[in-house]
Design an enzyme around this catalytic site. Sequence first.
Site, PDB file in Angstrom:
ATOM      1  N   THR A  75      37.798  34.877  31.550  1.00  0.00           N
ATOM      2  CA  THR A  75      36.366  34.819  31.889  1.00  0.00           C
ATOM      3  C   THR A  75      35.595  34.037  30.829  1.00  0.00           C
ATOM      4  OG1 THR A  75      36.538  36.953  32.983  1.00  0.00           O
ATOM      5  CG2 THR A  75      34.335  36.242  32.380  1.00  0.00           C
ATOM      6  N   GLY A  92      38.902  41.699  26.252  1.00  0.00           N
ATOM      7  CA  GLY A  92      39.029  42.877  25.413  1.00  0.00           C
ATOM      8  C   GLY A  92      39.881  42.593  24.184  1.00  0.00           C
ATOM      9  N   GLU A 112      38.518  42.708  36.435  1.00  0.00           N
ATOM     10  CA  GLU A 112      39.711  42.421  37.250  1.00  0.00           C
ATOM     11  C   GLU A 112      39.356  42.032  38.665  1.00  0.00           C
ATOM     12  OE1 GLU A 112      42.610  42.729  34.951  1.00  0.00           O
ATOM     13  OE2 GLU A 112      42.468  41.005  36.279  1.00  0.00           O
TER      14      GLU A 112
HETATM   15  C1  LIG Z   1      48.854  48.644  31.960  1.00  0.00           C
HETATM   16  C2  LIG Z   1      47.793  48.394  33.008  1.00  0.00           C
HETATM   17  C3  LIG Z   1      46.491  49.036  32.626  1.00  0.00           C
HETATM   18  C4  LIG Z   1      45.501  49.108  33.793  1.00  0.00           C
HETATM   19  C5  LIG Z   1      44.094  49.292  33.291  1.00  0.00           C
HETATM   20  C6  LIG Z   1      43.651  48.044  32.590  1.00  0.00           C
HETATM   21  C7  LIG Z   1      42.265  48.151  32.064  1.00  0.00           C
HETATM   22  C8  LIG Z   1      41.975  46.890  31.286  1.00  0.00           C
HETATM   23  C9  LIG Z   1      40.531  46.693  31.037  1.00  0.00           C
HETATM   24  C10 LIG Z   1      39.950  45.514  31.312  1.00  0.00           C
HETATM   25  C11 LIG Z   1      40.756  44.363  31.859  1.00  0.00           C
HETATM   26  C12 LIG Z   1      39.867  43.388  32.547  1.00  0.00           C
HETATM   27  C13 LIG Z   1      40.559  42.058  32.600  1.00  0.00           C
HETATM   28  C14 LIG Z   1      39.804  41.073  33.399  1.00  0.00           C
HETATM   29  O1  LIG Z   1      38.739  41.303  33.908  1.00  0.00           O
HETATM   30  S1  LIG Z   1      40.653  39.591  33.533  1.00  0.00           S
HETATM   31  C15 LIG Z   1      39.576  38.616  34.505  1.00  0.00           C
HETATM   32  C16 LIG Z   1      39.522  39.087  35.945  1.00  0.00           C
HETATM   33  N1  LIG Z   1      38.933  38.074  36.742  1.00  0.00           N
HETATM   34  C17 LIG Z   1      39.095  38.020  38.074  1.00  0.00           C
HETATM   35  O2  LIG Z   1      39.669  38.889  38.706  1.00  0.00           O
HETATM   36  C18 LIG Z   1      38.538  36.790  38.732  1.00  0.00           C
HETATM   37  C19 LIG Z   1      38.299  37.008  40.211  1.00  0.00           C
HETATM   38  N2  LIG Z   1      38.398  35.745  40.919  1.00  0.00           N
HETATM   39  C20 LIG Z   1      39.597  35.387  41.541  1.00  0.00           C
HETATM   40  O3  LIG Z   1      40.584  36.090  41.540  1.00  0.00           O
HETATM   41  C21 LIG Z   1      39.581  34.084  42.293  1.00  0.00           C
HETATM   42  O4  LIG Z   1      38.588  33.236  41.780  1.00  0.00           O
HETATM   43  C22 LIG Z   1      39.303  34.280  43.811  1.00  0.00           C
HETATM   44  C23 LIG Z   1      38.054  35.080  44.035  1.00  0.00           C
HETATM   45  C24 LIG Z   1      40.491  34.958  44.424  1.00  0.00           C
HETATM   46  C25 LIG Z   1      39.102  32.911  44.460  1.00  0.00           C
HETATM   47  O5  LIG Z   1      40.121  32.085  43.999  1.00  0.00           O
HETATM   48  P1  LIG Z   1      40.193  30.595  44.559  1.00  0.00           P
HETATM   49  O6  LIG Z   1      38.802  30.067  44.674  1.00  0.00           O
HETATM   50  O7  LIG Z   1      41.163  29.862  43.738  1.00  0.00           O
HETATM   51  O8  LIG Z   1      40.835  30.815  45.981  1.00  0.00           O
HETATM   52  P2  LIG Z   1      40.131  30.836  47.400  1.00  0.00           P
HETATM   53  O9  LIG Z   1      39.133  31.925  47.502  1.00  0.00           O
HETATM   54  O10 LIG Z   1      39.688  29.451  47.725  1.00  0.00           O
HETATM   55  O11 LIG Z   1      41.378  31.241  48.302  1.00  0.00           O
HETATM   56  C26 LIG Z   1      42.388  30.263  48.530  1.00  0.00           C
HETATM   57  C27 LIG Z   1      43.605  30.990  49.021  1.00  0.00           C
HETATM   58  O12 LIG Z   1      44.234  31.600  47.906  1.00  0.00           O
HETATM   59  C28 LIG Z   1      44.483  32.963  48.202  1.00  0.00           C
HETATM   60  N3  LIG Z   1      44.467  33.711  46.959  1.00  0.00           N
HETATM   61  C29 LIG Z   1      43.415  33.844  46.108  1.00  0.00           C
HETATM   62  N4  LIG Z   1      43.768  34.613  45.064  1.00  0.00           N
HETATM   63  C30 LIG Z   1      45.058  34.973  45.271  1.00  0.00           C
HETATM   64  C31 LIG Z   1      45.978  35.790  44.547  1.00  0.00           C
HETATM   65  N5  LIG Z   1      45.622  36.397  43.402  1.00  0.00           N
HETATM   66  N6  LIG Z   1      47.223  35.951  45.051  1.00  0.00           N
HETATM   67  C32 LIG Z   1      47.561  35.357  46.212  1.00  0.00           C
HETATM   68  N7  LIG Z   1      46.733  34.564  46.986  1.00  0.00           N
HETATM   69  C33 LIG Z   1      45.506  34.402  46.488  1.00  0.00           C
HETATM   70  C34 LIG Z   1      43.386  33.354  49.116  1.00  0.00           C
HETATM   71  O13 LIG Z   1      43.731  34.510  49.854  1.00  0.00           O
HETATM   72  C35 LIG Z   1      43.282  32.116  49.985  1.00  0.00           C
HETATM   73  O14 LIG Z   1      44.298  32.165  50.945  1.00  0.00           O
HETATM   74  P3  LIG Z   1      43.941  31.720  52.444  1.00  0.00           P
HETATM   75  O15 LIG Z   1      45.232  31.874  53.164  1.00  0.00           O
HETATM   76  O16 LIG Z   1      42.874  32.672  52.896  1.00  0.00           O
HETATM   77  O17 LIG Z   1      43.430  30.320  52.329  1.00  0.00           O
HETATM   78  C1  LIG Z   2      34.295  46.132  30.619  1.00  0.00           C
HETATM   79  C2  LIG Z   2      34.756  44.749  30.983  1.00  0.00           C
HETATM   80  C3  LIG Z   2      35.953  44.251  30.467  1.00  0.00           C
HETATM   81  C4  LIG Z   2      36.367  42.970  30.768  1.00  0.00           C
HETATM   82  N1  LIG Z   2      37.540  42.492  30.223  1.00  0.00           N
HETATM   83  C5  LIG Z   2      37.912  41.212  30.473  1.00  0.00           C
HETATM   84  C6  LIG Z   2      39.095  40.682  29.874  1.00  0.00           C
HETATM   85  O1  LIG Z   2      39.785  41.370  29.129  1.00  0.00           O
HETATM   86  N2  LIG Z   2      39.429  39.394  30.129  1.00  0.00           N
HETATM   87  C7  LIG Z   2      38.677  38.599  30.956  1.00  0.00           C
HETATM   88  O2  LIG Z   2      39.030  37.433  31.146  1.00  0.00           O
HETATM   89  N3  LIG Z   2      37.548  39.083  31.568  1.00  0.00           N
HETATM   90  C8  LIG Z   2      37.161  40.364  31.330  1.00  0.00           C
HETATM   91  N4  LIG Z   2      36.033  40.867  31.925  1.00  0.00           N
HETATM   92  C9  LIG Z   2      35.205  39.981  32.747  1.00  0.00           C
HETATM   93  C10 LIG Z   2      35.311  40.324  34.211  1.00  0.00           C
HETATM   94  O3  LIG Z   2      36.559  39.952  34.711  1.00  0.00           O
HETATM   95  C11 LIG Z   2      34.171  39.584  34.939  1.00  0.00           C
HETATM   96  O4  LIG Z   2      32.973  40.200  34.542  1.00  0.00           O
HETATM   97  C12 LIG Z   2      34.315  39.668  36.454  1.00  0.00           C
HETATM   98  O5  LIG Z   2      35.405  38.865  36.861  1.00  0.00           O
HETATM   99  C13 LIG Z   2      33.034  39.202  37.200  1.00  0.00           C
HETATM  100  O6  LIG Z   2      32.657  37.921  36.761  1.00  0.00           O
HETATM  101  P1  LIG Z   2      31.167  37.702  36.185  1.00  0.00           P
HETATM  102  O7  LIG Z   2      30.854  38.818  35.295  1.00  0.00           O
HETATM  103  O8  LIG Z   2      31.091  36.304  35.667  1.00  0.00           O
HETATM  104  O9  LIG Z   2      30.229  37.825  37.479  1.00  0.00           O
HETATM  105  P2  LIG Z   2      29.925  36.626  38.505  1.00  0.00           P
HETATM  106  O10 LIG Z   2      31.206  36.014  38.926  1.00  0.00           O
HETATM  107  O11 LIG Z   2      28.860  35.784  37.945  1.00  0.00           O
HETATM  108  O12 LIG Z   2      29.350  37.468  39.735  1.00  0.00           O
HETATM  109  C14 LIG Z   2      28.053  38.072  39.605  1.00  0.00           C
HETATM  110  C15 LIG Z   2      27.687  38.611  40.950  1.00  0.00           C
HETATM  111  O13 LIG Z   2      27.527  37.504  41.860  1.00  0.00           O
HETATM  112  C16 LIG Z   2      27.955  37.894  43.161  1.00  0.00           C
HETATM  113  N5  LIG Z   2      29.016  36.960  43.571  1.00  0.00           N
HETATM  114  C17 LIG Z   2      29.772  36.173  42.774  1.00  0.00           C
HETATM  115  N6  LIG Z   2      30.634  35.437  43.501  1.00  0.00           N
HETATM  116  C18 LIG Z   2      30.419  35.770  44.797  1.00  0.00           C
HETATM  117  C19 LIG Z   2      30.990  35.353  46.044  1.00  0.00           C
HETATM  118  N7  LIG Z   2      31.992  34.449  46.102  1.00  0.00           N
HETATM  119  N8  LIG Z   2      30.506  35.917  47.184  1.00  0.00           N
HETATM  120  C20 LIG Z   2      29.534  36.854  47.128  1.00  0.00           C
HETATM  121  N9  LIG Z   2      28.936  37.279  45.980  1.00  0.00           N
HETATM  122  C21 LIG Z   2      29.379  36.741  44.841  1.00  0.00           C
HETATM  123  C22 LIG Z   2      28.491  39.333  43.059  1.00  0.00           C
HETATM  124  O14 LIG Z   2      27.459  40.229  43.394  1.00  0.00           O
HETATM  125  C23 LIG Z   2      28.795  39.470  41.567  1.00  0.00           C
HETATM  126  O15 LIG Z   2      28.690  40.816  41.109  1.00  0.00           O
HETATM  127  C24 LIG Z   2      35.588  42.156  31.632  1.00  0.00           C
HETATM  128  C25 LIG Z   2      34.387  42.651  32.164  1.00  0.00           C
HETATM  129  C26 LIG Z   2      33.977  43.948  31.856  1.00  0.00           C
HETATM  130  C27 LIG Z   2      32.699  44.458  32.443  1.00  0.00           C
END
Ligand SMILES: CCCCCCCC/C=C\CCCC(=O)SCCNC(=O)CCNC(=O)[C@H](O)C(C)(C)COP(=O)(O)OP(=O)(O)OC[C@H]1O[C@@H](n2cnc3c(N)ncnc32)[C@H](O)[C@@H]1OP(=O)(O)O
Ligand SMILES: Cc1cc2nc3c(=O)[nH]c(=O)nc-3n(C[C@H](O)[C@H](O)[C@H](O)COP(=O)(O)OP(=O)(O)OC[C@H]3O[C@@H](n4cnc5c(N)ncnc54)[C@H](O)[C@@H]3O)c2cc1C
Length: 633
Positions: A116, A155, A398
């Site tokens: 992120t 984190g 996530e």
């Molecule tokens: C030991 C374990 C402990 C557990 C507890 C842990 C606690 C830890 C605390 C904190 C950790 C926090 C860590 C984080 O937050 S890391 C950052 C997390 N960030 C995200 O999750 C980002 C979210 N965004 C995305 O995943 C992607 O941007 C998206 C929203 C999926 C969009 O991706 P993209 O734009 O590339 O793709 P499209 O929407 O255009 O879709 C295209 C096709 O791809 C398919 N797709 C998308 N993602 C996946 C995937 N992950 N796997 C498989 N396929 C995927 C999608 O379905 C589309 O397919 P289609 O057939 O519909 O075209």
């Molecule tokens: C406690 C905590 C721990 C974290 N740890 C990690 C970490 O270890 N590593 C890491 O990489 N990240 C980490 N993150 C970041 C986390 O993964 C992001 O906050 C999360 O993916 C959301 O992205 P953003 O905050 O940029 O919100 P944005 O992507 O800016 O989204 C903001 C709001 O916009 C709207 N929105 C955005 N996109 C769309 C869409 N396509 N359609 C409709 N509405 C939409 C939704 O309402 C969303 O809530 C952590 C976050 C928190 C809060």
Amino acid sequence: MKCYPVPRENLVLSIDNLKDDIPEEYLSHKECYENVIRKGSVLYDIFSELSKDRKHKAHQAPSNAYRISDGIMQNVNPFLLHFALFVPAITNQATPEQQAEFLKHGFGIIGTYAQTELGHGTFLRGLETTATLDLETDEFVLNSPTLTSYKWWPGGLGHTANHCVVMAQLYVKGKCHGPHLFFVQIRDIETHEPLPGLKLGEIGAKMGFNTADNGFLGFHNFRIPRNNMLMKNSQVLKDGTYVESKNEKLTYGSMVFVRVYLLSDMAYMLARAATISVRYSAVRHQSHIKPDEPEVQILDFVIQQHKLFISIATSHAFKICGLWLWQTYSKVMEDIGKGSMDRLPELHALSCCLKTTSTRDAGWLIEQCRLACGGHGYLMSSNLPSLYTTATAAITYEGESTVLLLQTARYLIKSWKRAMEGESLPATVSFLSEYFNKRYNKWENTPKGIVDGLKLVVAGVTKMCAESIQKHVSRGQQYEEAWNSSSVQLIKASEAYSRALLCEVFWFEVDKVSSTLSNNLAVVLKQLAELYITYWALEKRGDLLVYTTISKDDLDKLQERYEELLALIRPNAVGLVDSFDIRDEILCSTLGAYDGRVYERMMEHALKSPLNAETVNQSFHKYMKPVILKHKI
Ligand SMILES: CCCCCCCC/C=C\CCCC(=O)SCCNC(=O)CCNC(=O)[C@H](O)C(C)(C)COP(=O)(O)OP(=O)(O)OC[C@H]1O[C@@H](n2cnc3c(N)ncnc32)[C@H](O)[C@@H]1OP(=O)(O)O
Ligand SMILES: Cc1cc2nc3c(=O)[nH]c(=O)nc-3n(C[C@H](O)[C@H](O)[C@H](O)COP(=O)(O)OP(=O)(O)OC[C@H]3O[C@@H](n4cnc5c(N)ncnc54)[C@H](O)[C@@H]3O)c2cc1C
């Protein structure tokens, strides 16, 4: 299925210097961090010793090992990301040779997962950090071209980790190949100083997670060896040739792993909240039911049972569905290892909606548990406020909940179109074909009847979404615009799908094992599963009336059965939360301790407040007294 052995609780809990003299809520932000590093380092040492005989294995089944540390430290462990994402990313995305190289120091390094950015969290294809191949030096040059490209949130990134896995846009010979993962050392192992070309720090106080050390990271012409790109799925060769992945979304695999894991994680968070609130409700006497009788345990109020028993049932639902989803995940990973990606879209859709529903439900249910404990639930010493802020963070991290539900909706719409074309569908969505071919039954007031009804709701709402998108397209909108116009309904379809899945898996998994259980245990587990399903049928009665043949009379009977189930569960309620077997040292709650000495523990805890060290605080003489005397008449 082999579960990761939980570090022996007795061993961990026997370590004196893991206990705090002063409750954490009385420490400063900096003291909190230093204290959690002190305790985290002890646990990291234990965990490393326990794991010494085990190589870093990809993806261990969900266990609550790390939640033991959570409980002992009463907050989030800044080392968590090392285990939750850094190591899994390497074992999931690096070649075997790279794994041996990057993990050769074993637990001698501390990592995090830096994806992120300040400007992007959801839209990964919009990430701005760049990794540009330098052919001459056989290196990648990492840069943060803008302030918004700074990594923000990971984190442990602020002051704890010395390595990270970084998600950056890969540039080779001027061409961008999209987001890829890179293994990056960010601090000197000996001095812990940030390496030259990096700007590192923590992002400041948050609603919770204040010991997670969420940080920021900026790159300025920072060089890493070409071999530091994780190259299991795609490769960059020495001559600059880019070898594409079989599926570019495999790069997102580590997120899928955590999403799958979170279902079990939320089961444990809810078990803790339910234990605290049910035990407290058995101790707390307040008000009368019959005027001429003594004050009752608040657990005897049926409305209190309505507030709390759903949390006991939901914890079991998430635990059972979490294991089911883990088995699905493991099977899909095995298939991918054999070159088949067929079930990846299904796994993505399942993990997205179930992660969302489990984290959202954990949030509002923990809050409901807190509110059911009255004022004392508002005390930090109850541990309910911390459980709430820790659990609700997962609704965002996530993968933000709205965004993930829309991902599942993509899968539902695609499946609906395949059903219309007569294609066969995976078991988890085959009901769409049955609905389309009008092969569904009349309403039955049974758990199976409810599950079938909830599936009809999914099919009906999905059909409505497909028709809405088509309507907008026919009025001239592009498909993507039509999708956006229909997104309120699309979210509803995914929410309904997730609920139907949870009810179906919970009921049929319990039904499947009940013959192997003692009669008493089978009866109670089935009561919990039926309570869960009936609760949600009543919550979703509007949708059932629209999409199924349920009648008002059926609903009245369901309400009656629901209240019967509350009464049946009441005698076992305390036994049920005791069976979560969460020790006081991990529960960390004055309200939920096993011995029920609530009031004595509350007073003991209150007296630990630094303010109670003296009877008159210095501020009286310094500030209050002059004002009081000045205005004294
Ligand atoms: C030991 C374990 C402990 C557990 C507890 C842990 C606690 C830890 C605390 C904190 C950790 C926090 C860590 C984080 O937050 S890391 C950052 C997390 N960030 C995200 O999750 C980002 C979210 N965004 C995305 O995943 C992607 O941007 C998206 C929203 C999926 C969009 O991706 P993209 O734009 O590339 O793709 P499209 O929407 O255009 O879709 C295209 C096709 O791809 C398919 N797709 C998308 N993602 C996946 C995937 N992950 N796997 C498989 N396929 C995927 C999608 O379905 C589309 O397919 P289609 O057939 O519909 O075209
Ligand atoms: C406690 C905590 C721990 C974290 N740890 C990690 C970490 O270890 N590593 C890491 O990489 N990240 C980490 N993150 C970041 C986390 O993964 C992001 O906050 C999360 O993916 C959301 O992205 P953003 O905050 O940029 O919100 P944005 O992507 O800016 O989204 C903001 C709001 O916009 C709207 N929105 C955005 N996109 C769309 C869409 N396509 N359609 C409709 N509405 C939409 C939704 O309402 C969303 O809530 C952590 C976050 C928190 C809060």
